[in-house]
Structure formats: structure tokens, C-alpha cells
Design an enzyme around this catalytic site. Sequence first.
Site, mmCIF file in Angstrom:
data_model
loop_
_atom_site.group_PDB
_atom_site.id
_atom_site.type_symbol
_atom_site.label_atom_id
_atom_site.label_comp_id
_atom_site.label_asym_id
_atom_site.label_seq_id
_atom_site.Cartn_x
_atom_site.Cartn_y
_atom_site.Cartn_z
ATOM 1 N N HIS A 185 57.410 11.658 43.090
ATOM 2 C CA HIS A 185 57.410 12.348 41.793
ATOM 3 C C HIS A 185 57.505 13.862 41.949
ATOM 4 O O HIS A 185 57.896 14.559 41.024
ATOM 5 C CB HIS A 185 56.221 11.910 40.921
ATOM 6 C CG HIS A 185 54.923 12.596 41.213
ATOM 7 N ND1 HIS A 185 53.912 11.991 41.920
ATOM 8 C CD2 HIS A 185 54.458 13.824 40.885
ATOM 9 C CE1 HIS A 185 52.891 12.831 41.992
ATOM 10 N NE2 HIS A 185 53.189 13.956 41.374
ATOM 11 N N ASP B 108 55.571 5.667 44.787
ATOM 12 C CA ASP B 108 55.646 7.124 44.677
ATOM 13 C C ASP B 108 55.580 7.743 46.076
ATOM 14 O O ASP B 108 54.558 8.281 46.495
ATOM 15 C CB ASP B 108 54.470 7.607 43.803
ATOM 16 C CG ASP B 108 54.568 9.074 43.472
ATOM 17 O OD1 ASP B 108 55.628 9.671 43.716
ATOM 18 O OD2 ASP B 108 53.564 9.629 42.950
ATOM 19 N N GLY C 117 48.865 19.541 41.769
ATOM 20 C CA GLY C 117 49.147 20.431 42.894
ATOM 21 C C GLY C 117 48.772 19.800 44.232
ATOM 22 O O GLY C 117 49.174 20.260 45.279
ATOM 23 N N SER D 164 49.409 16.545 44.697
ATOM 24 C CA SER D 164 50.352 15.438 44.859
ATOM 25 C C SER D 164 51.169 15.566 46.133
ATOM 26 O O SER D 164 51.534 16.672 46.537
ATOM 27 C CB SER D 164 51.329 15.418 43.686
ATOM 28 O OG SER D 164 50.717 14.794 42.624
HETATM 29 N N1 ARG Z 1 50.211 14.158 39.801
HETATM 30 C C1 ARG Z 1 49.386 15.167 40.359
HETATM 31 C C2 ARG Z 1 50.242 16.209 41.068
HETATM 32 O O1 ARG Z 1 51.407 16.272 40.792
HETATM 33 C C3 ARG Z 1 48.310 14.635 41.186
HETATM 34 C C4 ARG Z 1 47.233 14.080 40.367
HETATM 35 C C5 ARG Z 1 46.194 13.432 41.076
HETATM 36 N N2 ARG Z 1 45.190 13.253 40.104
HETATM 37 C C6 ARG Z 1 44.014 12.730 40.301
HETATM 38 N N3 ARG Z 1 43.151 12.683 39.385
HETATM 39 N N4 ARG Z 1 43.737 12.207 41.478
HETATM 40 O O2 ARG Z 1 49.784 17.060 41.799
#
Ligand code: ARG
Length: 874
Positions: A654, A707, A799, A801
Site C-alpha cells: 500500500h 499487503d 508512517g 507502514s
Molecule cells: N497504514 C499505516 C501506514 O501507512 C500503518 C497503520 C498501522 N496502524 C496501526 N494501528 N497499527 O503507515
Amino acid sequence: MESLGNGTEDSLKNPDDPVDPSLQFLPASDAKKVKKKKFFVRAILVIILVILAAVTALLTGLLVWNFHLRNDVRIKKVFAGSLTVANRRFTDSYEDSSSAQFNELASHLSKQMKNMYSSVPLLSKYYVSSSIQAFSESGDGTVIAYYLSEFSVPEAEVSALDEAIQSSMRTTEPGQTRRLSLSRKPTNDLLINNMMSAAVDPRMVNSALKGHHKQSHHSRAGETDFIQSPGFPDSPYASNTYTEWRLRADPDHRLRLEFTVVDLENDCHKDFIRVYDSLIPSENHVMAEKCGHYTHKEQLVFLSSGNVMLVTLVTNEEKNFPGFRAKYSQVPAEIQGCGGKLTGMKGTFTSPGFPSSYPPQAQCVWNIEVPEGNHIILNFNKFSLNDPGQSPDNCTKDYLEVTGNRMCGEKFENVPLVIKTDKADIKFFSDMSHVDKGFSAEFETFKPFDRCSKKFHCENDACVSQKLRCDGYDDCGDMSDEKNCVCEESYIKCKNGFCKPKYWQCDGVNDCGDNTDEENCGYCKAGEVACRNGRCVSEQKKCDGHNDCEDGTDESMCAKSIVLTCSEFTFKCKNNMCISKQNPECDGHRDCEDGSDEEGCECGMTPYQSSRIVGGEAASEGYWPWQVSLHLKGRGHVCGASLISDLWLVTAAHCIQETNRYSWPEEWDVYLGLHSQSETNTANTVLKGVKQIICHPEYNPQLYNSDIALMELDSPVTLSQYIWPICLPSATQLLPTGQSVWITGWGKTREEGQLASVLQEAKVRIINETVCSQLIEDEVTPQMICAGILTGGVDACQGDSGGPMSFVDPTSGRCFLVGVVSWGEGCGRKGKPGIYTRVTKYRSWIREESGVLTEGGSSKLNDLDAEVSERWIL
Ligand code: ARG
């Protein structure tokens, strides 16, 4: 040289003639039929008797012959040893084996040794020869001689010979002096004492070893010199060779040997280096044996106990590797900081020579004395006191003794040691052989009454957050935070006293630890083991060597692995055999017959001088050397990633697919070895471009399923202490519910917050799949893995991810990439774990796309972690 004792060549006596010559055969008569019949019966009887006698004689002969033959199969047995010549002063000429002085003393000693052996009947019978290999100077200026004695002994007598050698040595124990010569001129006798001897490793006296090379070097003050394997670095070492390097230093000095390159075949049975604390390859003085590939990260530094050291290299027939290079120098015999008085509120002390391996035969005593009324707490940043054959229960070889209690072995987690007095005596001891990295310790003081201030005071004196009381996990390490709990309504009470959420009951996972939550679930009765395939088998069938579950569950947590039919629960070795042990890869034990479970295990080690125990929010520099920061040109940090080789990264799909622009390699800047986002060009940081990006073909942007993506760097990165790949788990690696894992990244520090500047780390726990699906509204697929702290406050966030969820195998200290930060409902909310891509599901895809083979696994999954780093709120 004389060959003695081959007196078993008695010739075989011919067995007696089996036919009795007195027997007469009577002529047959046609007329008297009865007589004829009688005659026939007699003749048949005689023939039978003759055959029986012949067979008996033949068997006896064979037995006698076999006995003699077996006795004639001789084994070459070589003993290596040293002795002190008390009535000779050492001179430099004894270092030169071609000097007249060397040869005079050597031949004199050989004669005396021969006499000594001939006075013991068993030794004299099998003795072949002795040769004096070298001399060195002892502490009082007399001569130490190093010798090899060869025996040729029938197999059946080997242990008797060993025993005879040992008892003959006992008569010259330290301090005792013996006049060993039978010479009639006693004035000319050599006074021999401290005689020691031990068998030489049979791999070193193997007759297949053709090339024998010996070199001698004397290290000079202030100089550093090198030794290296023959041909290094231009050509690989040769086959079937034995090479030895004898190193000496001036009196009152030690030798320091540091390997800068070690690149040998991975199997120590084939090619290996040994370092000895002697000038002779005596088993009693082996400091270490090394093979395989070592990186500069893993420092290999050895210190001798005296002023000599020996390095040997043995190579076999197949596969020749580049070899090794090592530098050596001399250092003063006295080691700073070995014992002494330690006072004040705080201080540090280490094993002698740390971070080099400690020398053999060392002993240090520290007396800690803190201000009256205070107690002492000891923290070990590093603790590695391994010695083969030493059990952590009695620590008889190398150990640290803290107020009378011995500690040895390896400790990966720093569980502080509390001493409830203001004085402590600490002793370090190393025996003659096998050394290790040692320890680095810190002492602090505390006032007994405010030791844990507002935290929960565990029975073992650890302090944990009050929030962790009765949360179903053993946070103290002695379960005291889970004792005497009143379980809330939505919890069940396990037999061992734990409270566990009710919805964890009967989900197939032993959450209680004593299986209470999985009992009476309708499918397995009490006293039965639930197999992963849904079967139930009796507890007693566990680890009995039979695959009773038929999927290996009952044999998977045992000391010994059994070979099974391959299934989704088994580990497949390179030779296609499947074994029962759970997570056998890179755990330091050879479980596959072909050793393939221990191949490619260079990944996942953090620099050893760091400790992984932290209470704070920011990670120490170099803790997570596989952590990568992905910057979009013009936007700065957007995602994390993990280094899995010197060329490939794993990140989240993603991060790449959010806009079309992000899937162009030239849009990305990759920062490796980065610690703080505000200092991107330190000496430890490397900036790379991206050559290609491969998103998983099944990545589903709605569900965030699959992902995961791979990024290839535009050129290989040079690995360092700050840049190092993480191990990939094998497809069958299993992480149980409740297992602690680490998440790292520069993401937001709270849901509505800012990106972090310094790399953050936090410890979370693996959450059971069923529970996770109940807690999270969106779909959680089997390709995802949930982790978090259900009480909230610790999580990944925007951040983070693409970054790693790292599992530290407590047995090997190695880290495995078990998850990729993917998504979550908010950040750090109560009852909302983070969702990660389950890397085990993508093991073969990663291998196919990138060719990266680094594998690994874990073995011991019992979690004894002390405290969750709760201050890292996301
Ligand atoms: N989608 C988020 C990113 O792009 C990561 C989120 C992870 N969230 C969580 N609650 N563990 O950085």
C-alpha cells in the site's frame, strides 16, 4: 625413534585334524544282510561325527583368527602436552627449532620421555615416538616444552591407554618435580614438572591430511602483524591440509588475536580453524573452533593466558573457501579492570578483555560496596559464558559468581539481579579451555522502600507497570503479577491462576499455558494433547518418538526431531526430508541430517554490544539495522521497509500503490542505517536509489490483503554494524499467541500526532486470530497477523507502514521478519491491535522474486520478557 610393543603377532596354531585316524571302515558282505545294514548305520554315524568335528574346528579357528586380527587393527593415537624443565633457563635460541640448543634439549627430553613411558608397561607396549615441537619461557624464566607423543594401539585398548596416560600425568601435578631420566649421571637430568597431556583431535592426525605446514612468529612490542590461510585472498585454501601458526609474545605479555576475515566451509567437520592457549594442539587448551562465514560485526578476538598461542587450520577433500586473515599483537599480561573495589551509586565492570573474549585461566574478584542502607541491582548488557559440556545448573567451567550463586551460559534478556545488601562479592572464573565473549555489567543502587515507586513490585524484585497486573501474561518473569487475581466477569480463571479473556476458550490455542482454556471443549479430554489437525492424543504420547497426531504436533516441542511425511506443519530440509521440530532453523542445533536448517544464518543478529532491554521510547542507534526509511522525493519519510539482503527490501504494497507515481522506482530515496530523520547524512547512513519495485500480484487495496512488496536497490549496499539484513522466517514458522515481538519505525507517536524524528521501538504481543477477528470490524484474513497490547497505548501508526515486526529468537538472539506494518483501526486504541502482513505466507514468493534465501526460525517460544515499553504511545 623406536617402535615398541607389537608383540601380538602370535601365529595361529593349526587346528587338530578333525578326522580320527583310528577309525577303520569294514568291508561290506553281500551274504549277511543284517550285518550290512548295521555297517551302513555305523558308517553314517561316523560321517556325521566327522562333519560335526570339522565344523567345530573351523568355527574355533575362525574365532581365534578374528580375535587376533581385531587385535592387530591398530589406531594411531597422538597425545599433545607440555611440561616444565625446572633446571633449564630459557634463552632465545630455544625459539629456533634449527638451533643447536633446541636440538640438544629436544633430544635429551625425548630420551627422558621414552624412559618415562617405558616404565609403565601399557604405555611402553604401544609407544611409537615422541617429538618436541617447541619451547617457550615460563613465568620464572625456566623452559616450557611442548611435545607430541604417538602411540599405536589396538582399538580395544584405547581407553586403557588414555587412562594410563592420565594416571602417569597425575604423578607430575603442578608443584611436583620428577627426575625422569634413568641416566646414571643425575647431574645431567632434566627436572620435569607440570607435565600435562591430552589426546589430539583425530581430525588433525587423519592420514588423509597430506600437506603439513608450520610457521612460527614472535610478536614485538608495539607491532601488529598478520597471519592468513595459504593463498588468501587470491586463491582458496588447498584440500587436505594441516597448517599451524605458533605465536609467541615477550614474557609478561599475552597475545591478542583478532580475525578480520573468516570464510570457511560451513561444516566444522570438514574445514575448521582452532585457536589454542598453548603451542601444541592439546584438547585441554582449545580456546575456540570456528568454521563458516563471520562478518566483521561479530568480533572474533582472543586473548591468551600466557605468552603463547597456536592457530590451526584443517581442510578436507571437498569445497575450498577463501580462508581467513587475522592480526596479532602482544598486550601486557596484566588486564585492567579484572577485579577490585567498586564503590559509589553506580558503576560498571566487565569480564577481562571485554569486548574481546576473556582469556582462559582468568580469575577476577570485585567487591561492590554502596552507601549504607542502599541495595544493589545488577544489569547485564551482555552475558555469554558458554563452555561446551557445562550445564547452567552447576557452572563448573566458566562462570560468574554473585554472592555465592554461580551463573553461566547465555542470557539474551536482561533480567536485573537484585542484591538486598549494600555489599556484594562478585567473582569471575574461566577454566583452561573454551572461551566466550564474557559479560558487561552495570550496578546501581536503590533504597529498598522505593524500589518500584508506583509500579508493581514483583516477587523477584522486578518492577512492572500496574497495568500489567492480572492481564493474563507473566510480565514479572516469575508469574507474581498474575497471582491472587480476581478475574473480571469476561475472563476465565485458569488452573495456574491466570485470568484470560473468555473468548479465548476452546479456540485451539493453549492461552492459559496449562491448557485449562482448551479443556472440556468437546474434542479433547483432560490429559490429552490437541493436535493441530484437530485430533486428540494422550499426553503420554508426547515426545515418545512416534508421530501419534499424524501431523507431528506431539513430537514438535521435543529435544529430538523425528522424520515425518511432509505437511504444512513440518519443516522441509534441503534433502527433502521433513522433520517434526517446530522452528528448527538457525537455532544453533543441527536438526536436518544435511544441516540445511542451519544454513544461511548470518542474518538477524544485532551488534552484540547492544542490549535489547529498554524502558525508553527511542531505540539506540544500530539496534534495528534492517530498518529502512523510504522517502518520496520532495515529501520526505513516508514508509518503513526491512533489509533482507544487500540488495532487497520488503515493504508494504500500500506504500507503493497509493498513487501511480509511487510505483515508479525513481520517485524513491532509500535511507539505510538511519537513526534520526533530522540527520540523514551521518557516517553510518547510506542513501540508495531503487532499481525496481515488485508489488504482490494479489495485493487487494480494499482489504489490504497481501499487503507486501519488494524493492530492489540500484546497487548492493555495504553491510555494517548499522546496516544488516533480518532473517526471513520459513513458511512453517509458528508464533504462539502472547509471544512478544518488536515493532519499529518513524511513524506518528499518537493517532493525531506527528512523525517521530528518532527511530522508535515498542514491544507488542501476538494476538490470537479468532480474538483479533472479533475485535476488528474489518476482515482479518489468514494472510494477516495481529499484534498489540489490548489495554491500548502501544501500537504502530501512520508512517510505520512497510516497516518490520521483528521477533527475537531467545535461543539464538537472531531476529526474524514476522510481519510488515499494514493497517489498524486508529492507533493504540484499547482492544484494537495492529494488523501486519503475515510474512510466513510470502516466503516462497519472496524467494522466487528476489532469490533471497536467508532463512531462520525460532525454537524456544516461552516468553519471559520483563516489561512492555508503555511510553511509546502511537
Ligand atoms: N497504514 C499505516 C501506514 O501507512 C500503518 C497503520 C498501522 N496502524 C496501526 N494501528 N497499527 O503507515
